[in-house]
Write a protein that holds these residues in place. Structure first.
Motif, PDB file in Angstrom:
ATOM      1  N   GLY A  52       0.712  -1.317  -0.068  1.00  0.00           N
ATOM      2  CA  GLY A  52       0.045   0.080   0.155  1.00  0.00           C
ATOM      3  C   GLY A  52       1.004   1.150   0.089  1.00  0.00           C
ATOM      4  O   GLY A  52       1.946   1.232   0.465  1.00  0.00           O
ATOM      5  N   ARG A  53       0.289   2.324  -0.557  1.00  0.00           N
ATOM      6  CA  ARG A  53       1.254   3.577  -0.533  1.00  0.00           C
ATOM      7  C   ARG A  53       1.762   4.244   0.606  1.00  0.00           C
ATOM      8  O   ARG A  53       2.645   4.674   0.794  1.00  0.00           O
ATOM      9  CB  ARG A  53       0.174   4.687  -1.470  1.00  0.00           C
ATOM     10  N   GLU A  54       0.623   4.046   1.696  1.00  0.00           N
ATOM     11  CA  GLU A  54       1.002   4.638   3.023  1.00  0.00           C
ATOM     12  C   GLU A  54       1.991   3.789   3.547  1.00  0.00           C
ATOM     13  O   GLU A  54       2.849   4.446   4.728  1.00  0.00           O
ATOM     14  CB  GLU A  54      -0.345   4.485   3.675  1.00  0.00           C
ATOM     15  N   LYS A  55       2.494   2.497   3.155  1.00  0.00           N
ATOM     16  CA  LYS A  55       3.527   1.853   3.806  1.00  0.00           C
ATOM     17  C   LYS A  55       5.000   1.869   3.117  1.00  0.00           C
ATOM     18  O   LYS A  55       5.786   1.379   3.728  1.00  0.00           O
ATOM     19  CB  LYS A  55       3.096   0.426   3.573  1.00  0.00           C
ATOM     20  N   ILE A  56       5.040   2.670   2.149  1.00  0.00           N
ATOM     21  CA  ILE A  56       6.287   2.701   1.412  1.00  0.00           C
ATOM     22  C   ILE A  56       7.404   3.162   2.237  1.00  0.00           C
ATOM     23  O   ILE A  56       8.584   2.736   1.964  1.00  0.00           O
ATOM     24  CB  ILE A  56       6.350   3.617   0.179  1.00  0.00           C
ATOM     25  N   SER A  57       7.386   4.118   2.807  1.00  0.00           N
ATOM     26  CA  SER A  57       8.522   4.804   3.563  1.00  0.00           C
ATOM     27  C   SER A  57       8.715   3.701   4.709  1.00  0.00           C
ATOM     28  O   SER A  57      10.011   3.438   5.066  1.00  0.00           O
ATOM     29  CB  SER A  57       7.943   6.116   4.160  1.00  0.00           C
ATOM     30  N   ALA A  58       7.848   3.367   5.216  1.00  0.00           N
ATOM     31  CA  ALA A  58       7.860   2.355   6.392  1.00  0.00           C
ATOM     32  C   ALA A  58       8.873   1.067   6.020  1.00  0.00           C
ATOM     33  O   ALA A  58       9.804   0.649   6.581  1.00  0.00           O
ATOM     34  CB  ALA A  58       6.817   1.787   7.090  1.00  0.00           C
ATOM     35  N   ILE A  59       8.331   0.468   4.629  1.00  0.00           N
ATOM     36  CA  ILE A  59       8.954  -0.611   4.174  1.00  0.00           C
ATOM     37  C   ILE A  59      10.460  -0.157   3.928  1.00  0.00           C
ATOM     38  O   ILE A  59      11.573  -1.238   4.237  1.00  0.00           O
ATOM     39  CB  ILE A  59       8.241  -0.888   3.141  1.00  0.00           C
ATOM     40  N   LYS A  60      10.810   0.696   3.152  1.00  0.00           N
ATOM     41  CA  LYS A  60      12.114   1.096   2.880  1.00  0.00           C
ATOM     42  C   LYS A  60      12.865   1.392   4.178  1.00  0.00           C
ATOM     43  O   LYS A  60      14.106   0.738   4.304  1.00  0.00           O
ATOM     44  CB  LYS A  60      12.181   2.676   2.230  1.00  0.00           C
ATOM     45  N   GLY A  61      12.357   1.770   5.258  1.00  0.00           N
ATOM     46  CA  GLY A  61      13.224   2.001   6.509  1.00  0.00           C
ATOM     47  C   GLY A  61      13.653   0.518   7.227  1.00  0.00           C
ATOM     48  O   GLY A  61      14.574   0.411   7.591  1.00  0.00           O
ATOM     49  N   ALA A  62      12.344  -0.202   6.955  1.00  0.00           N
ATOM     50  CA  ALA A  62      12.779  -1.551   7.551  1.00  0.00           C
ATOM     51  C   ALA A  62      13.822  -2.479   6.770  1.00  0.00           C
ATOM     52  O   ALA A  62      14.707  -3.025   7.407  1.00  0.00           O
ATOM     53  CB  ALA A  62      11.331  -2.416   7.344  1.00  0.00           C
ATOM     54  N   VAL A  63      13.662  -2.316   5.581  1.00  0.00           N
ATOM     55  CA  VAL A  63      14.971  -2.906   4.550  1.00  0.00           C
ATOM     56  C   VAL A  63      16.043  -2.190   4.966  1.00  0.00           C
ATOM     57  O   VAL A  63      17.154  -3.019   5.082  1.00  0.00           O
ATOM     58  CB  VAL A  63      14.410  -2.629   2.985  1.00  0.00           C
ATOM     59  N   LYS A  64      16.265  -0.881   5.179  1.00  0.00           N
ATOM     60  CA  LYS A  64      17.566  -0.361   5.390  1.00  0.00           C
ATOM     61  C   LYS A  64      18.220  -0.537   6.754  1.00  0.00           C
ATOM     62  O   LYS A  64      19.457  -0.879   6.777  1.00  0.00           O
ATOM     63  CB  LYS A  64      17.532   1.081   5.213  1.00  0.00           C
ATOM     64  N   GLY A  65      17.207  -0.737   7.662  1.00  0.00           N
ATOM     65  CA  GLY A  65      17.763  -1.278   9.016  1.00  0.00           C
ATOM     66  C   GLY A  65      17.963  -2.782   9.170  1.00  0.00           C
ATOM     67  O   GLY A  65      18.337  -3.289  10.171  1.00  0.00           O
ATOM     68  N   LYS A  66      17.518  -3.469   7.904  1.00  0.00           N
ATOM     69  CA  LYS A  66      17.650  -4.868   7.857  1.00  0.00           C
ATOM     70  C   LYS A  66      16.657  -5.430   9.141  1.00  0.00           C
ATOM     71  O   LYS A  66      17.177  -6.673   9.713  1.00  0.00           O
ATOM     72  CB  LYS A  66      18.949  -5.470   8.126  1.00  0.00           C
ATOM     73  N   LEU A  67      15.732  -5.072   9.147  1.00  0.00           N
ATOM     74  CA  LEU A  67      14.538  -5.738  10.282  1.00  0.00           C
ATOM     75  C   LEU A  67      13.967  -6.775   9.442  1.00  0.00           C
ATOM     76  O   LEU A  67      13.447  -7.491  10.237  1.00  0.00           O
ATOM     77  CB  LEU A  67      13.645  -4.311  10.575  1.00  0.00           C
TER      78      LEU A  67
END
Length: 309
Positions: free
Chosen positions: A279-294
């Motif tokens: 979903g569009r509202e999740k894009i920033s959160a997904i990017k952050g989770a990926v960068k943090g290797k969560l």
């Protein structure tokens, strides 16, 4: 026992081997399976005609797109479901259940967080031929009004389908203050649940965001002060109540002093961390989770994946 046939899985392995020039060991590590199984599937790809001179049908299964995202984001695997308007959670939930059925092994301890996508995932689960499985909550429950998206209900459903031993927290996700939380944690029952969390081999988690649709934000589980701190520190999302910024760095706000959830250090030690979000509202959160290797595996929909790329 006959090898279960999953067409998308066979096509992806063929693509990795024949088009991406990956070794069988590299594919086995990427897809959380043995090298012997990779070898058997490659042979069956030839036997069944999936692989001839070219890889048949991979264009129709988002495989090339998934491979591009895996390389760009540094993830072990990306699964992209076709987008269906107003049905994002159902779509990625179905894809997530198929992926989970493929990767779980005998004796796995599977931890679940909460959310609509995970609720859809467990609703699509089918019985797996695995032995001695355990499922556990990674966070406490939310509220009775939305019981179906609570971690305890998700664990209950998954235990029934997978014939797994469930571990429940029997606690809300958040309480009024640290003293109350710590007094409850002192009970031996909670020690047992937390020890089970730390033994997880697989985590299946939703990725929360900071929009007004977020469960925490919408239902004011956090104080105005905590929310202001998160905003001032540019928090973009959360996993298991651990908030992070756009670079994936954990943001401290005081909220974790009064939540029931796996601690961050223990969470990061779980070998397979599957993020299920779209979903569009999740894009920033997904990017952050990926960068943090969560997360090291992402299940999402086509439109979200396109925005990420």
């Amino acid at each position: 026992m006959a090898e279960p046939f999953n067409k998308n899985e066979y096509i992806k392995i063929a693509y990795y081997y024949y088009k991406n020039n990956m070794t069988q060991n590299e594919i086995a590590k990427r897809m959380s399976m043995s090298r012997q199984r990779v070898n058997r599937i490659l042979k069956k790809c030839l036997d069944t005609g999936i692989v001839k001179i070219v890889i048949q049908e991979y264009e129709n299964h988002n495989v090339e797109f998934e491979t591009q995202l895996e390389a760009r984001l540094g993830l072990n695997e990306v699964i992209i479901a076709d987008s269906r308007e107003n049905h994002v959670n159902e779509t990625i939930g179905e894809a997530g259940s198929s992926y989970l059925a493929r990767v779980i092994r005998d004796n796995d301890v599977i931890g679940f967080s909460r959310g609509r996508a995970l609720s859809s995932l467990v609703a699509s689960l089918v019985p797996a031929d695995r032995k001695n499985l355990t499922v556990t909550q990674l966070v406490g429950g939310l509220n009775a009004q939305e019981a179906h998206i609570n971690s305890d209900d998700i664990v209950r459903q998954s235990a029934e389908v997978l014939n797994a031993k469930p571990y429940f927290m029997y606690a809300p996700i958040i309480v009024e203050n640290r003293q109350l939380r710590d007094s409850m944690l002192a009970e031996s029952f909670f020690s047992q649940v937390y020890n089970t969390m730390k033994k997880c081999t697989v985590a299946v988690v939703g990725i929360g965001d900071m929009s007004t649709q977020s469960s925490f934000v919408q239902r004011t589980f956090m104080s105005e002060e905590e929310y202001s701190v998160l905003r001032s520190k540019n928090a973009v999302g959360e996993i298991c109540t651990h908030y992070f910024n756009g670079k994936g760095k954990i943001v401290e706000s005081g909220i974790n002093d009064r939540v029931f959830a796996i601690d961050y250090a223990s969470y990061k030690k779980i070998p397979l961390r599957i993020g299920v979000a779209g979903g569009r509202e999740k894009i920033s959160a997904i990017k952050g989770a990926v960068k943090g290797k969560l997360i090291n595996v992402l299940i999402t929909d086509y439109d979200t994946a396109k925005a990420l790329l």
